[in-house]
Design an enzyme around this catalytic site. Sequence first.
Site, mmCIF file in Angstrom:
data_model
loop_
_atom_site.group_PDB
_atom_site.id
_atom_site.type_symbol
_atom_site.label_atom_id
_atom_site.label_comp_id
_atom_site.label_asym_id
_atom_site.label_seq_id
_atom_site.Cartn_x
_atom_site.Cartn_y
_atom_site.Cartn_z
ATOM 1 N N MET A 289 97.666 64.239 76.228
ATOM 2 C CA MET A 289 97.926 63.422 75.043
ATOM 3 C C MET A 289 97.139 63.936 73.832
ATOM 4 O O MET A 289 96.651 63.160 73.020
ATOM 5 C CB MET A 289 97.570 61.970 75.366
ATOM 6 C CG MET A 289 98.406 61.451 76.551
ATOM 7 S SD MET A 289 98.168 59.723 76.961
ATOM 8 C CE MET A 289 96.485 59.751 77.505
ATOM 9 N N GLY A 290 96.996 65.271 73.743
ATOM 10 C CA GLY A 290 96.312 65.880 72.604
ATOM 11 C C GLY A 290 94.892 65.350 72.470
ATOM 12 O O GLY A 290 94.133 65.302 73.445
ATOM 13 N N ASP B 5 98.278 75.123 78.440
ATOM 14 C CA ASP B 5 98.193 76.141 79.499
ATOM 15 C C ASP B 5 96.756 76.248 80.020
ATOM 16 O O ASP B 5 96.524 76.401 81.225
ATOM 17 C CB ASP B 5 98.666 77.493 78.969
ATOM 18 C CG ASP B 5 100.033 77.401 78.326
ATOM 19 O OD1 ASP B 5 100.822 76.539 78.760
ATOM 20 O OD2 ASP B 5 100.313 78.156 77.380
HETATM 21 O O1 LIG Z 1 109.404 78.353 75.268
HETATM 22 P P1 LIG Z 1 108.343 77.892 76.226
HETATM 23 O O2 LIG Z 1 108.391 78.657 77.508
HETATM 24 O O3 LIG Z 1 108.356 76.423 76.442
HETATM 25 O O4 LIG Z 1 106.956 78.154 75.537
HETATM 26 C C1 LIG Z 1 106.558 79.452 75.223
HETATM 27 C C2 LIG Z 1 105.260 79.407 74.486
HETATM 28 O O5 LIG Z 1 105.427 78.905 73.184
HETATM 29 O O6 LIG Z 1 104.316 78.594 75.123
HETATM 30 C C3 LIG Z 1 103.032 79.193 75.028
HETATM 31 C C4 LIG Z 1 102.055 78.176 74.604
HETATM 32 O O7 LIG Z 1 101.999 77.156 75.545
HETATM 33 C C5 LIG Z 1 103.196 80.395 74.157
HETATM 34 O O8 LIG Z 1 102.272 81.402 74.444
HETATM 35 C C6 LIG Z 1 104.561 80.738 74.593
HETATM 36 O O9 LIG Z 1 105.198 81.819 74.229
#
Ligand SMILES: O=P(O)(O)OC[C@@]1(O)O[C@H](CO)[C@@H](O)[C@@H]1O
Length: 300
Positions: free
Chosen positions: A215-216, A246
């Site tokens: 939730m940021g 991530d």
């Molecule tokens: O298009 P998706 O797969 O949802 O997201 C891709 C993406 O925006 O997510 C990462 C950040 O979380 C970036 O490094 C990446 O390329």
Amino acid sequence: MIITVTLNAALDVTYEVPSVDWHGVNRVGGVHRRAGGKGVNVARVLAALGQEVLVTGLAGGPTGQAIEHDLRAAGLPAALTGVAADSRTTLVVSEARGATLFNEPGPEVTAAELAAFTEQYTSLLADADAVVISGSLPRGVPADVYATLASLAAGAGVPAIVDADGDPLRHAPAGRPAVVKPNAEELARAVPGGTPAEGAQALRARGAEAVVVSMGADGLLAVTGEGTFRARMPYTVEGNPTGAGDSLVAGLALGLVEGSPWPDRLRRAAALGAAAVAAPVAGDFDGDVYADIHPQIIIT
Ligand SMILES: O=P(O)(O)OC[C@@]1(O)O[C@H](CO)[C@@H](O)[C@@H]1O
């Protein structure tokens, strides 16, 4: 070893600008180009924390070659399955007031290419302690693929974490993943109406063992078989939030393989997410911010 799956691997380009002039000429201050896609970012964070990782997924064409080259340069072990079409590029325009993303849809993937990936993934599960399956799907890949991959992992006794949006998120719980990690907006799209806790319970009822909602600046909510937990942030970190989810998922994956109690998992995940905001590029985190904020995160 933790396997990360990035079916829609990307070459991530980040432009740093003081402020965008949308109908004018913008001079870019800083440019970063590196292999990305959510699973790649998760692997970078895990490797920085000393965890053995393997990057898997699909990549093809000149952009796919650039992705593989960057992974080698970064020393990240990878076993990407080749596709004929060109992998995508994503663009992050990072300004002082926030970041704007342009994510290409990705290559068209054939059924045979996906089958080749699935075969390789299944054999790799024998050496995995956990798998992390993240991000959008390239074209041609069925929306229930994450449920299939989580289910194959569960069948091999390997816990899976899924970080997805839209239909892949809606289908994912059917594969009985150990953790599903949507952000609050993704959860609201997957389970419209109700509170985040109710949405998380709904995904659990569909098969997910635990649901962690990011939730940021408001921290994390985890609805698990052992109870419901909240992680609250002591202060807000300013910066580029791209990749924060991530980094957070990397923390959850470590907690999963270590079997640590949920409060410890969430504290580390929330701290890694915040520390990623302080780093300019997705896949990196700021070690000083991590060390400062980690002990201050409040778990209830
Ligand atoms: O298009 P998706 O797969 O949802 O997201 C891709 C993406 O925006 O997510 C990462 C950040 O979380 C970036 O490094 C990446 O390329």
